[in-house]
Every structure is written in structure tokens, then in C-alpha cells.
Motif scaffolding. Sequence first.
Motif, PDB file in Angstrom:
ATOM      1  N   SER A 111      54.108  33.289  41.384  1.00 39.12           N
ATOM      2  CA  SER A 111      53.023  34.071  40.824  1.00 39.12           C
ATOM      3  C   SER A 111      53.041  35.586  41.127  1.00 39.12           C
ATOM      4  O   SER A 111      52.009  36.059  40.420  1.00 39.12           O
ATOM      5  CB  SER A 111      51.667  33.190  41.414  1.00 39.12           C
ATOM      6  OG  SER A 111      51.531  33.607  42.992  1.00 39.12           O
TER       7      SER A 111
ATOM      8  N   LYS B  85      56.437  40.012  38.455  1.00 38.58           N
ATOM      9  CA  LYS B  85      55.671  40.531  37.215  1.00 38.58           C
ATOM     10  C   LYS B  85      56.539  40.378  36.026  1.00 38.58           C
ATOM     11  O   LYS B  85      57.846  40.966  35.893  1.00 38.58           O
ATOM     12  CB  LYS B  85      55.687  41.979  37.549  1.00 38.58           C
ATOM     13  CG  LYS B  85      54.466  42.510  38.454  1.00 38.58           C
ATOM     14  CD  LYS B  85      54.271  43.985  38.569  1.00 38.58           C
ATOM     15  CE  LYS B  85      53.140  44.004  39.363  1.00 38.58           C
ATOM     16  NZ  LYS B  85      52.777  45.646  39.570  1.00 38.58           N
TER      17      LYS B  85
ATOM     18  N   SER C 261      52.587  38.281  32.794  1.00 38.86           N
ATOM     19  CA  SER C 261      52.260  37.402  33.611  1.00 38.86           C
ATOM     20  C   SER C 261      50.921  37.926  34.470  1.00 38.86           C
ATOM     21  O   SER C 261      50.266  38.935  34.484  1.00 38.86           O
ATOM     22  CB  SER C 261      53.537  37.213  34.790  1.00 38.86           C
ATOM     23  OG  SER C 261      53.599  38.200  35.240  1.00 38.86           O
ATOM     24  N   GLU C 262      50.447  36.875  35.343  1.00 38.56           N
ATOM     25  CA  GLU C 262      48.980  37.150  36.143  1.00 38.56           C
ATOM     26  C   GLU C 262      49.152  38.269  37.037  1.00 38.56           C
ATOM     27  O   GLU C 262      48.101  38.976  37.508  1.00 38.56           O
ATOM     28  CB  GLU C 262      48.738  36.022  36.731  1.00 38.56           C
ATOM     29  CG  GLU C 262      47.906  34.926  35.950  1.00 38.56           C
ATOM     30  CD  GLU C 262      47.199  33.618  36.601  1.00 38.56           C
ATOM     31  OE1 GLU C 262      46.031  34.047  37.054  1.00 38.56           O
ATOM     32  OE2 GLU C 262      47.886  32.991  36.862  1.00 38.56           O
TER      33      GLU C 262
ATOM     34  N   LEU D  47      47.606  41.428  35.809  1.00 44.70           N
ATOM     35  CA  LEU D  47      46.155  41.416  35.533  1.00 44.70           C
ATOM     36  C   LEU D  47      45.267  42.302  36.014  1.00 44.70           C
ATOM     37  O   LEU D  47      44.508  42.886  35.119  1.00 44.70           O
ATOM     38  CB  LEU D  47      45.573  40.068  35.802  1.00 44.70           C
ATOM     39  CG  LEU D  47      44.251  39.296  35.019  1.00 44.70           C
ATOM     40  CD1 LEU D  47      44.354  39.583  33.392  1.00 44.70           C
ATOM     41  CD2 LEU D  47      43.841  38.019  35.200  1.00 44.70           C
ATOM     42  N   ASP D  48      45.219  42.342  37.107  1.00 45.54           N
ATOM     43  CA  ASP D  48      44.341  43.591  37.832  1.00 45.54           C
ATOM     44  C   ASP D  48      44.394  44.836  37.049  1.00 45.54           C
ATOM     45  O   ASP D  48      43.522  45.695  36.828  1.00 45.54           O
ATOM     46  CB  ASP D  48      44.562  43.792  39.312  1.00 45.54           C
ATOM     47  CG  ASP D  48      44.129  42.380  40.045  1.00 45.54           C
ATOM     48  OD1 ASP D  48      43.155  41.757  39.348  1.00 45.54           O
ATOM     49  OD2 ASP D  48      44.483  42.254  41.186  1.00 45.54           O
TER      50      ASP D  48
ATOM     51  N   ARG E 233      43.280  45.261  33.532  1.00 46.01           N
ATOM     52  CA  ARG E 233      41.770  45.373  33.373  1.00 46.01           C
ATOM     53  C   ARG E 233      41.349  46.839  33.773  1.00 46.01           C
ATOM     54  O   ARG E 233      40.245  47.197  33.294  1.00 46.01           O
ATOM     55  CB  ARG E 233      41.150  44.145  34.467  1.00 46.01           C
ATOM     56  CG  ARG E 233      41.026  42.648  33.906  1.00 46.01           C
ATOM     57  CD  ARG E 233      40.663  42.191  35.165  1.00 46.01           C
ATOM     58  NE  ARG E 233      40.545  40.564  34.744  1.00 46.01           N
ATOM     59  CZ  ARG E 233      40.576  39.554  35.482  1.00 46.01           C
ATOM     60  NH1 ARG E 233      40.857  39.670  36.792  1.00 46.01           N
ATOM     61  NH2 ARG E 233      40.434  38.271  34.955  1.00 46.01           N
TER      62      ARG E 233
ATOM     63  N   ILE F  52      43.063  42.974  26.670  1.00 45.67           N
ATOM     64  CA  ILE F  52      43.289  41.458  26.917  1.00 45.67           C
ATOM     65  C   ILE F  52      43.059  40.548  25.869  1.00 45.67           C
ATOM     66  O   ILE F  52      41.949  40.548  25.548  1.00 45.67           O
ATOM     67  CB  ILE F  52      42.907  41.123  28.301  1.00 45.67           C
ATOM     68  CG1 ILE F  52      43.278  41.942  29.425  1.00 45.67           C
ATOM     69  CG2 ILE F  52      43.132  39.834  28.542  1.00 45.67           C
ATOM     70  CD1 ILE F  52      42.472  41.732  30.701  1.00 45.67           C
TER      71      ILE F  52
ATOM     72  N   GLU G  59      43.074  34.425  27.841  1.00 38.56           N
ATOM     73  CA  GLU G  59      42.945  34.108  29.252  1.00 38.56           C
ATOM     74  C   GLU G  59      44.207  33.646  29.605  1.00 38.56           C
ATOM     75  O   GLU G  59      45.281  33.133  28.849  1.00 38.56           O
ATOM     76  CB  GLU G  59      41.885  33.107  29.390  1.00 38.56           C
ATOM     77  CG  GLU G  59      40.652  33.815  29.352  1.00 38.56           C
ATOM     78  CD  GLU G  59      40.264  35.150  30.200  1.00 38.56           C
ATOM     79  OE1 GLU G  59      40.541  34.919  31.412  1.00 38.56           O
ATOM     80  OE2 GLU G  59      39.657  36.003  29.560  1.00 38.56           O
ATOM     81  N   PRO G  60      44.555  33.747  30.936  1.00 38.35           N
ATOM     82  CA  PRO G  60      45.884  33.395  31.404  1.00 38.35           C
ATOM     83  C   PRO G  60      45.978  31.675  31.247  1.00 38.35           C
ATOM     84  O   PRO G  60      45.219  31.006  31.126  1.00 38.35           O
ATOM     85  CB  PRO G  60      45.782  33.464  33.237  1.00 38.35           C
ATOM     86  CG  PRO G  60      44.698  34.708  33.248  1.00 38.35           C
ATOM     87  CD  PRO G  60      44.094  34.328  31.960  1.00 38.35           C
TER      88      PRO G  60
END
Length: 378
Positions: A323, A326, A342-343, A346-347, A350, A357, A360-361
Motif C-alpha cells: 500500500s 506509488k 494509488s492511495e 492521496l495526501d 489533496r 480527485i 474515491e480509492p
Amino acid sequence: MTVAVGAGSRGIGNYDVIVKTVCQELKRLGANVFIVPAMGSHGGATAEGQLDVLAHYGIREKSMGVPIRSSMDVVELGRAGEFRVFQDRNGAGADAIVLINRIKPHTDFHGPIESGLMKMAAIGLGKQKGAHQFHQATVRLGHAEALLRIGREVLRLSKLVFGLGIIENQRHETACIRAVPVARLEQEEMKLLEQARQLMPRLPYSEVDLLIVDEMGKNFSGSGLDTNVIRRDADGSFIKPGADAVRRIYVRSLHPHSYGNAVGIGLADFIHERLLQAMDPKTTWVNALTALTPANARVPIHFPSDREALETAMQTLGHGEPSSAKVLWIKNTLSCETVLASEAFLDETRKRSDLAIESEPAPPIFDSSNDLQPVFGE
């Protein structure tokens, strides 16, 4: 006057409309117009193959309203130092030549002139002999200097009267069309290249562990995968990382409009077996050897399914937890405006105002063959 209009082998947006419009306008002015393929050794270095390449971009005699004269025969225009300057025999026999090409950063080198009108004049119109001679010159002079020396001699010795430069934006859309007289071609192309450099596609993140590419091909880039996007290059024998290089690359397929030419396959670390099956070795090798880059034709590790390829690729990233990897997924290196990320991104996403975005994942979806379900449209 007879006017030869040079058309190339790249997948350029609106290319058929642009080429047809130029032909119609020249005919309106009283010219006897015909089209010549200006694409070096592409199309398997055959006259028939180059006709097929043009046809797949909508450039056919019936739709263009003018003949297309395809031949690999060349004449020698003169010399640029120790190197001979070649040109398509049909084009050289016309009273005037007009070239139509996209101007963009090159995948193998950087200089004041890169991919565009002068490259089409020096390499594309030179057919396989001219392309091979150019790449021989790069060994001694480097790409940028060889292009300037040979290109200037072609402009001086041939009947080229003007070029039509096309610039595209990040969405593979026509952003600018500029007609440039031959007397100002070198200077104007330098300016257009800087505009194109600002608009070229880019990956949205600097750090990428694994890049998944749906499709590669000559219609997207001369190197199959645009090295400006993947941040890798080949010097003929070895693959070299660029700034912020992508650590691993997995390519899933070869676009049919590449006609089996999988040059650039060696830039990937892993591929799907369908890509290998679509590859025409002879066509690929001709292109790679003409460009003196055998590394670009080397076959990477290949897998019968996406699941197996991705599981293997993830094991080579050095992450304790998958997880944290990248991973980016793009359609091709010409279409980077929408990506799957990938998650682990995400940070950062944002916090950035230049990214949006869209969903959602969610976990990847595999079909019954353990291949990824398609996420990008045609």
C-alpha cells in the motif's frame, strides 16, 4: 508547378484535416499536388508499409483528392561534411516541397531544434538511407549538432519552400498551426519548440515507483514510449534514468497503428505477452538498427496476465507494505491528463490545486483471465 507535400508517421490530432486543407489550398493556387511519405524507415522501410501508415491516419488518395507517391528510392543532394544528404526521389523531382509535422521535444536528445520540420527534412524525407546516415552522424557529432548540420544542407540544397508546424497541448489537441517560409524555418522552429515544451504531457508526480502503460507505439512517440514522460532514455546499448526517473515500467499492449513496430519495448521492465505477440521483429529491428539503438528492441520479462506481471513488479520495489508503493496507470505517453494513482499519492493530491480527485480509492478489478478491466476510453 508540381508540389510534393510531405506527411509523416505520427499520430497527430487533426492531421488528415490539416494535410487535406494544405493540398486543397495549393491546388486552388494552381499547383499540381501530390503527397509523399516523409517518415524515414517507418512502415517496415517499404513503400507499401508507408502507404499503410498514412492510410491509418486518414491520408488516402481518395480522401485527400491528390495522388500519393510512395517509394524508398532516394537521390543524393550533396554532402554535409563527410556525410551524404539524401532525399525522397519523388519529392526531389517536384518543383517545390512543403512539409507538415508536429513540433515537440525529442525523445533522444535536447537542443535548439528537436522533433519537427527540420527533422522531417533531414530524416523523414531521407527515407531509410537518410535516416541511417543521420544516425551515423550522431555518433560523431551528437544528435543536436547532426540535425543542424544535415538539416541546414537539406534546406539549402532542396526545393523546400515552407513548412507547416503543428503544436499540440497536453490533451493531444491542436493548439497552434504556423506556416514558416524556408528562409526563417530554423529560427521560427526554435521558438515553436519552446512553446511546445511548455505544453507537453507530463506525469503529475515526481516520484513514481511503478508506471503502468496501457499501450505503446510509434504513433504516440518515435521511441514508442515518450522518454520525456517516462524519464528514461537509451544511448544505444544501455537504458539510462533521467531526472525523477520512474523506477519500474509495465506496458500492456502495442497499438495496432504501430504496425508491429515495437521499438522502445526495451525501455520497459515488464510487458504483457500480448505486446510480444503483436511485435513484428523485423520491422522493430529495422527501426532500432537504423537509429543505432539496439537497446530499444530488447524484449523485457513478459507475463500471460496483468495480475502476474503486477505481483512480480511489486516485489522489485523494496516496499514492506504494497500500500505504500506509488503506482500510476496511464493510457499512453501522449495522454496523461487523466491517470489512476494509488492511495500513496492521496495526501499529496489533496494538497495540490492543479490536480482534481475524480473518484474515491477502489481496488483494481481483474477479469476471468486475470487481466485488468479497462478504465480508459478509446
